[in-house]
Design a protein around this motif. Structure first.
Motif, PDB file in Angstrom:
ATOM      1  N   SER A  24      -5.976  -1.828  -1.169  1.00  0.00           N
ATOM      2  CA  SER A  24      -6.118  -1.175   0.132  1.00  0.00           C
ATOM      3  C   SER A  24      -7.265  -0.186   0.043  1.00  0.00           C
ATOM      4  CB  SER A  24      -4.825  -0.471   0.555  1.00  0.00           C
ATOM      5  OG  SER A  24      -4.514   0.598  -0.309  1.00  0.00           O
ATOM      6  N   THR A  76      -5.380   5.206  -0.287  1.00  0.00           N
ATOM      7  CA  THR A  76      -4.439   5.258   0.827  1.00  0.00           C
ATOM      8  C   THR A  76      -4.132   6.696   1.200  1.00  0.00           C
ATOM      9  OG1 THR A  76      -2.297   4.420   1.584  1.00  0.00           O
ATOM     10  CG2 THR A  76      -2.435   5.126  -0.720  1.00  0.00           C
ATOM     11  N   TRP A  98       0.815  -1.221   0.000  1.00  0.00           N
ATOM     12  CA  TRP A  98       0.000   0.000   0.000  1.00  0.00           C
ATOM     13  C   TRP A  98       0.845   1.266   0.000  1.00  0.00           C
ATOM     14  CZ3 TRP A  98      -0.002  -3.797   3.557  1.00  0.00           C
ATOM     15  CH2 TRP A  98       0.798  -3.571   4.672  1.00  0.00           C
ATOM     16  N   ASP A 131      -5.869  -3.274   4.316  1.00  0.00           N
ATOM     17  CA  ASP A 131      -6.344  -4.345   3.441  1.00  0.00           C
ATOM     18  C   ASP A 131      -7.060  -5.409   4.276  1.00  0.00           C
ATOM     19  OD1 ASP A 131      -4.112  -5.278   4.751  1.00  0.00           O
ATOM     20  OD2 ASP A 131      -3.273  -6.316   3.010  1.00  0.00           O
TER      21      ASP A 131
END
Length: 667
Positions: A310, A340, A188, A302
């Motif tokens: 994610s 993210t 991520w 996640d």
């Protein structure tokens, strides 16, 4: 013969050895890939390719590995090789290939791949967003040019990113002076997380020298990053490798994920470091952000329930310091890609990075206003120069002075990721005012005290107002580029709904609205109609607004599909209308023709106009005075069911919309 047999044996064993070595090499590379060690996986897979391996899975994973560590140039090279090997790839490889094509500016080619991706995965949110926003580059261009961007003056040759503000200091993440730790990457973040540094933000705009932020209790042997602080500066939430009592912790597959931790400032030291209760050894939780009231913590993860690689989640912070249950922000924000690095501004806006939405390439930064009911307004790309063809993320902004920082691995930087500072010189918000005058449809007199309700296509953003003494109304500060509906209500007048689509530019639009009075009932009139070859008197109450077609049970549709000539088989039914109008010579009617949604709206409008006029001409040909008749086509604007454009319906359902109405306008 013995020599030949010996030669065959040698060749066989050489081939067997090479095949065995190749299999072993692939297993080794796969092991690194499956444990998210993408930088190490790159070396292992490239070694196989250099030895002549042309395995499709090797190219898939090699391209993906480069993609996950943010090196889109190299990823593009191997996605191209992959599609040469086999053009018919799974949808996910198509999407990443398109993202990499954007890196080199090949947007037309990227869009071609995205069209194929959308055909292969039509329900994927990324496909839906792409097809809905084919003009995304124009939209991004309109949002661009609003920032002055400069190097933050703190960057090293390594990775620097993920900044926040604490007491006139910029606290950020850096991999400087950490050696090989930078090779460990996570799905991520594109690069390694490492440790925290701080630098003074001086009143004259200059920046001091970066120094280690750590107090004694934060010194650890593994990575930590992306802190966020409460407004009083006493509590910090931050990201760290999974650890217990200062020792790295792994799951059963020997994978160390990320976790969120909390620390409290006691004196001059950060103490009472504890992990948050919704962490897990089986997934990552990272990159915290606090709501304006500090009662909600946002983060990327996640964890189960994630749409993509994610997603962004939120969790309530209770008054006693405990936490609620994490909630996924849902499809309004998250996609099957990567969402993210959330940040909540003082104006209650959610900024975040995503590669799942139409953008310039890699991770782009987006913003959405958080509404009072916790829903999200339209998600918008913040545009260039904040966003680039590569990864742009970790955006923060001071809502008062419009200064801020973000991170990027764009070209011409100092290291792998760099921190940039910016000043926003023009707000993204685009608003228009909708206004007009309410009048009586017949008398044209202005109408005061009319209630108007404005709402969007999703039925949200409802705003109510009333017309003033002069019949004027206004809806100020309405978001641009969307379709809206206005519903009206006033005693003695029929309800009315009108629509307006706003341009994507600040300004105003005039929308006058004429209302029709409610029909006034009249005394009962004996209506004589023919039924089953007999005369059957029927008494009904008819009003202005009554549909004589329904009253006389005339079939709604007496035209062939796409035609405007009355069918011979329908003339006996229409004769009932002639008889009725002859029996009551004071009645006037308005002939209204409607089509279904098939064909274009323009052609449907033309067809309905022709049908209405054809019906009027037929009645005139039967002796009905023309001044008793008006006629108008409405095309597909007044459907009676769900069967709008793109909605799958039966022939019977479409037929309900192909109708003619004979509305009484005068008695």
């Amino acid at each position: 013969m013995k020599i030949k047999n010996l030669l065959y044996s040698v060749l066989f064993f050489c081939f067997f050895f090479m095949a065995n070595a190749q299999t072993s090499g692939i297993k080794n590379a796969d092991k690194k890939y499956d444990s998210y060690a993408y930088a190490d996986a790159v070396k292992a897979y490239e070694s196989l390719v250099e030895k002549g391996v042309r395995d499709e899975k090797v190219f898939q994973r090699l391209a993906n590995s480069y993609y996950f560590i943010g090196e889109l140039q190299e990823a593009l090279k191997y996605y191209q090789e992959l599609f040469i090997l086999n053009e018919n790839q799974e949808a996910e490889y198509m999407y990443k290939y398109a993202q990499c094509l954007k890196w080199e500016g090949s947007y037309a080619k990227a869009d071609e791949i995205l069209v194929k991706f959308s055909q292969k995965a039509p329900s994927d949110k990324r496909a839906v967003l792409f097809l809905k926003n084919r003009s995304y580059l124009e939209d991004i261009k309109e949002n661009s040019g609003r920032f002055d961007v400069a190097d933050a003056g703190i960057n090293s040759k390594d990775s620097d990113y993920g900044s926040t503000i604490l007491n006139n200091k910029l606290v950020f993440t850096s991999a400087r002076d950490t050696g090989n730790i930078i090779k460990k990457n996570f799905k991520w973040t594109n690069k390694a997380i490492s440790t925290l540094y701080a630098v003074d933000l001086n009143p004259d705009g200059s920046i001091g020298k970066p120094m280690l932020f750590h107090k004694e209790n934060l010194k650890v042997n593994f990575n930590q990053s992306t802190p966020v602080f409460t407004k009083d500066g006493q509590t910090m939430y931050f990201t760290r490798n999974n650890s217990v009592d200062g020792k790295r912790r792994q799951n059963e597959n020997k994978i160390t994920f990320l976790k969120l931790y909390k620390a409290v400032l006691i004196g001059n030291e950060w103490k009472e470091v504890q992990e948050l209760p919704f962490n897990s050894d089986e997934y990552s939780v990272a990159h915290p952000a606090l709501s304006v009231d500090e009662k909600t913590l946002y983060f990327a993860s996640d964890m189960p329930g994630t749409f993509g690689l994610s997603d962004i989640f939120k969790v309530s912070i209770n008054a006693d310091g405990t936490f609620g249950t994490p909630e996924n922000l849902g499809p309004e924000i998250n996609t099957e890609g990567r969402e993210t690095f959330p940040f909540i501004s003082d104006e209650n806006e959610l900024y975040f990075a995503s590669d799942g939405r139409p953008g310039l390439g890699g991770l782009d930064i987006y913003v959405s206003k958080i509404n009072k009911d916790s829903s999200f307004d339209e998600v918008q790309n913040v545009g260039e120069p904040i966003n680039s063809k590569q990864d742009d993320f970790a955006f923060i902004i001071n809502s008062k002075n419009r200064n801020g920082f973000f991170s990027s691995n764009r070209a011409n930087g100092h290291g792998l990721d760099d921190v940039y500072r910016f000043t926003e010189n023009r707000r993204l918000i685009c608003e228009q005012q909708i206004s007009g005058t309410i009048t009586d449809q017949e008398t044209n007199e202005t109408l005061s005290n009319v209630t108007l309700i404005l709402f969007d296509e999703a039925g949200k953003s409802a705003i109510e107002t009333k017309s003033d003494d002069n019949g004027n109304y206004a809806f100020p500060n309405v978001r641009c580029g969307k379709k809206y509906f206005i519903k009206t209500s006033k005693e003695e007048y029929l309800f009315k709904e009108v629509s307006v689509t706003l341009k994507k530019a600040t300004g105003s639009v005039s929308l006058p609205i004429a209302l029709e009075q409610k029909p006034k009932p009249i005394t009962a009139i004996p209506v004589v109609i023919k039924a089953n070859n007999a005369i059957k008197p029927v008494k009904v109450t008819i009003n202005i607004g009554t549909d004589l077609g329904k009253l006389l049970k005339i079939p709604m549709n007496f035209f062939d599909l796409g035609k405007a000539t009355i069918k011979k088989t329908s003339e006996p039914q229409l004769q009932k209308m002639v008889d009725m109008l002859n029996q009551y010579p004071t009645i006037k009617i308005d002939i209204r023709s409607h089509t279904d949604s098939r064909s274009s709206s323009e052609s449907n409008q033309v067809l309905s106009d022709k049908r209405a006029q054809s019906t009027k001409d037929w009645l005139i040909s039967k002796g009905i005075n023309a001044n008793r008749l008006t006629a108008k086509g409405y095309g597909e604007t007044q459907l009676v069911n769900k069967c709008a454009d793109g909605v799958k319906c039966t022939e019977k359902e479409h037929q309900q919309n192909r109708r003619s109405e004979f509305i009484i306008t005068s008695l």
